[in-house]
Design a protein around this motif. Sequence first.
Motif, PDB file in Angstrom:
ATOM      1  N   PHE A 120       0.917  -1.007   0.046  1.00 59.53           N
ATOM      2  CA  PHE A 120       0.054   0.109   0.084  1.00 59.53           C
ATOM      3  C   PHE A 120       0.992   1.180   0.017  1.00 59.53           C
ATOM      4  O   PHE A 120       0.596   2.291  -0.620  1.00 59.53           O
ATOM      5  N   TYR A 121       2.028   1.182   0.809  1.00 60.93           N
ATOM      6  CA  TYR A 121       2.724   2.404   0.864  1.00 60.93           C
ATOM      7  C   TYR A 121       3.637   2.958  -0.111  1.00 60.93           C
ATOM      8  O   TYR A 121       4.255   3.768  -0.479  1.00 60.93           O
ATOM      9  N   SER A 122       3.651   2.109  -1.401  1.00 62.83           N
ATOM     10  CA  SER A 122       4.317   2.059  -2.602  1.00 62.83           C
ATOM     11  C   SER A 122       3.440   3.351  -3.271  1.00 62.83           C
ATOM     12  O   SER A 122       3.875   4.063  -4.202  1.00 62.83           O
ATOM     13  N   SER A 123       2.230   3.574  -2.959  1.00 60.47           N
ATOM     14  CA  SER A 123       1.425   4.806  -3.366  1.00 60.47           C
ATOM     15  C   SER A 123       2.245   5.928  -3.182  1.00 60.47           C
ATOM     16  O   SER A 123       2.074   6.991  -3.778  1.00 60.47           O
ATOM     17  N   PHE A 124       3.052   6.202  -1.969  1.00 58.19           N
ATOM     18  CA  PHE A 124       3.556   7.514  -1.732  1.00 58.19           C
ATOM     19  C   PHE A 124       4.801   7.748  -2.617  1.00 58.19           C
ATOM     20  O   PHE A 124       5.365   8.688  -2.563  1.00 58.19           O
ATOM     21  N   MET A 125       5.104   6.567  -3.333  1.00 58.98           N
ATOM     22  CA  MET A 125       6.119   6.818  -4.488  1.00 58.98           C
ATOM     23  C   MET A 125       5.818   8.132  -5.415  1.00 58.98           C
ATOM     24  O   MET A 125       6.670   8.665  -5.983  1.00 58.98           O
ATOM     25  N   VAL A 126       4.742   8.005  -5.771  1.00 61.94           N
ATOM     26  CA  VAL A 126       3.970   9.224  -6.729  1.00 61.94           C
ATOM     27  C   VAL A 126       2.970  10.172  -6.049  1.00 61.94           C
ATOM     28  O   VAL A 126       2.817  11.225  -6.739  1.00 61.94           O
ATOM     29  N   SER A 127       2.888  10.098  -4.970  1.00 62.22           N
ATOM     30  CA  SER A 127       1.718  10.822  -4.291  1.00 62.22           C
ATOM     31  C   SER A 127       2.356  11.692  -3.116  1.00 62.22           C
ATOM     32  O   SER A 127       3.192  11.347  -2.299  1.00 62.22           O
ATOM     33  N   LYS A 128       1.807  13.194  -3.057  1.00 63.04           N
ATOM     34  CA  LYS A 128       1.961  13.922  -2.019  1.00 63.04           C
ATOM     35  C   LYS A 128       1.238  13.652  -0.584  1.00 63.04           C
ATOM     36  O   LYS A 128       1.345  14.213   0.435  1.00 63.04           O
ATOM     37  N   LYS A 129      -0.071  12.827  -1.051  1.00 66.30           N
ATOM     38  CA  LYS A 129      -0.967  12.652  -0.098  1.00 66.30           C
ATOM     39  C   LYS A 129      -1.877  11.539  -0.577  1.00 66.30           C
ATOM     40  O   LYS A 129      -2.178  11.523  -1.751  1.00 66.30           O
ATOM     41  N   VAL A 130      -2.218  10.539   0.455  1.00 67.54           N
ATOM     42  CA  VAL A 130      -3.298   9.544  -0.084  1.00 67.54           C
ATOM     43  C   VAL A 130      -4.152   9.514   0.987  1.00 67.54           C
ATOM     44  O   VAL A 130      -4.166   9.740   2.323  1.00 67.54           O
ATOM     45  N   GLU A 131      -5.495   9.314   0.468  1.00 67.84           N
ATOM     46  CA  GLU A 131      -6.787   9.067   1.355  1.00 67.84           C
ATOM     47  C   GLU A 131      -7.407   7.835   0.977  1.00 67.84           C
ATOM     48  O   GLU A 131      -7.422   7.113  -0.131  1.00 67.84           O
ATOM     49  N   ILE A 132      -7.783   7.139   2.026  1.00 72.61           N
ATOM     50  CA  ILE A 132      -8.560   5.733   1.693  1.00 72.61           C
ATOM     51  C   ILE A 132      -9.929   6.307   2.423  1.00 72.61           C
ATOM     52  O   ILE A 132     -10.225   6.820   3.712  1.00 72.61           O
TER      53      ILE A 132
END
Length: 684
Positions: A120-132
């Motif tokens: 799931f944390y691979s999303s922060f490779m391209v994101s400045k913020k993540v929401e679920i």
Amino acid sequence: MQKGNIGVTTENIFPVIKKFLYSDHEIFLREIVSNAVDATQKMKTLADKGEFKGELGDLTVRVSIDEKAGTITISDHGIGMTEEEIDKYINQIAFSGVNDFLEKYKDNANNIIGHFGLGFYSSFMVSKKVEIVTRSYKDGAKAVKWSCDGSPAYEIDDAEKESRGSDIILYVDDDCKEFLEKNKIEGLLNKYCKFLPVPVAFGKKTEWKDGKQVDTDEDNIINNVEPLWTKAPSTLKDEDYKSFYRTLYPMQDEPMFWIHLNVDYPFNLTGILYFPRIKSNIDLQRNKIQLYCNQVFVTDQVEGIVPEFLTLLHGVIDSPDIPLNVSRSYLQSDRDVKKISTYITKKVSDRLQSIFKEDRKGYEEKWDDLKLFINYGMLSEESFYDRAKDFALMKDTEGKSFTFEEYKTLIKDNQTDKDGQLIYLYATAKEDQYSYIEAAKEKGYSVLLLDGQLDVPVISMLEQKFEKSRFTRVDSDIIDRLIVKEDMKKNELDEEESDNLSSVFRSQIPAIEKVDFYVEVQSLGEKASPVTITQSEYMRRMKDMSRYQAGMSFYAQMPDSYSLVLNSDHALIKKVLEDCKAGTADALKPIVSEIKGQEARLAALRQSQNGKKPEEISQEEKDDLQNTEKAVNEQRDKKKTVLADYAKSNSIVHQLIDLALLQNGMLKGASLDAFLKRSIELIK
């Protein structure tokens, strides 16, 4: 609202993810979509077991882009999460010892993610913020929103969400804006998610209307949820396999045949491997096997999972026993992976053996396309040679095919030399070596055609495998010396005649860059060719091998070495010798006499100094020896000049040399032009 810090022992986790996973940052989409598919499949399992009684509804996973908002959203209709589950699965990362971790895993993003459960944390490779935004399937569950801005701090709050499942919203970072492009996301979904077991939609299908592409109401499903390898082979036809191959490789020629893999013990493995048509360019054909884990694409670098030669096959392998995120060093050392490799090698061998036995004619027709693959296998994998020796073929210059054992039986009576060695004659270019092949056939010999990309190393391998056997190219010597069955007939010319004849021809051979010629005189019979050019099997083989083996490059730098063999029994060679004697007798008589006198003096000087220590020999004696040697060499040079002057005007000498060069494709440029003009003059 709940606030807190993600359970890690350092605040460096997000810089680590950014920095060390960046080279593989595109895999974030695979990870998030795979998670959505997992959640959906768990929902289906609960329904199948009766633990969920409600309506499953539309289970499609949806991926969407909002360029204005700068977001990518991945939505599923799976099991969702409660606040407690978010805390357990998202907030508590089993992650410690950052310094050791960095040192050990910094070069492999896949390994980091797999080792630490950071999908799931691979999303922060391209994101400045993540929401679920998520809602559990459980009765009475409330919707929850989790958000994190790329630091260990997170927030959990109540949210509005009517149905179960999860929406993952990625706020794409400024330096990753390419991931907001439709074509980029479509390409990644096609690469990683093409065969996921749950429908994945990305936008709507389009149609051509009023001169432009417009969206329809139909979802654009990017994946095939039941790829061919998941189906029972008994339910499939040849066209199904060919159609699937075209899906995988739209620009490739049709495959020759295929193997459907299906094993559940001692490991789980399914897949389809295709035999492509490979005639050359091994490197261009590699890495066409795609590795999947539960229908999720992992890699097409499969050297660790299948033996190197099998990387020439095309197709797919799917095994849940191979982790989704894995390093190559892991693949090369893991026991299960080695079992898979052994199993695939055996299945490939068995398939080839069965085709050979059941349809030998069809197998022989496909041999030219199979040959490179099988040769590569025999060279690189000892266990494969042991299997392949029964279905590998040898093809002769007439196009007939034989197994190794069949060909040995064919030639052993006529092609065994006086030392008991079985001689395998071969050609590498049927047209270029035509006259040599014909000469061998006249002797009743069989000649193999070995014109493949790997035939040179294969020859060396087979010489080690076969007992008392040697491979010799058909133009590597005169025909009577290719397979020596009795001692050669002695040359009837005396030493001086042979020497003069050699000098005459040697002086007129045109200079060819990086080519050396040696002239020799042999008694070969009146019907044999007057002049033949041969090349040493050993030296040519060493030069050929230098293309394949490191450490042999010095052979490649050496000039090509050829022998020009003069047949002293042939009428034309006899005529040249007679003319030479008549035309040079007067000029050579005093020179030869002087040479003999100086050679006698030289022999006497050497004998007198033989046995003496260097300090016992006077300077006068040393000078006398040196001057005599110089005198001998000067007279020999005079002799060569006389013979060369004679040879310049002898059209037979030039014509014979040029014919031999022409036969070997070595007559070019000015030499070829002179030959053509001379030929016309001789015809007049």
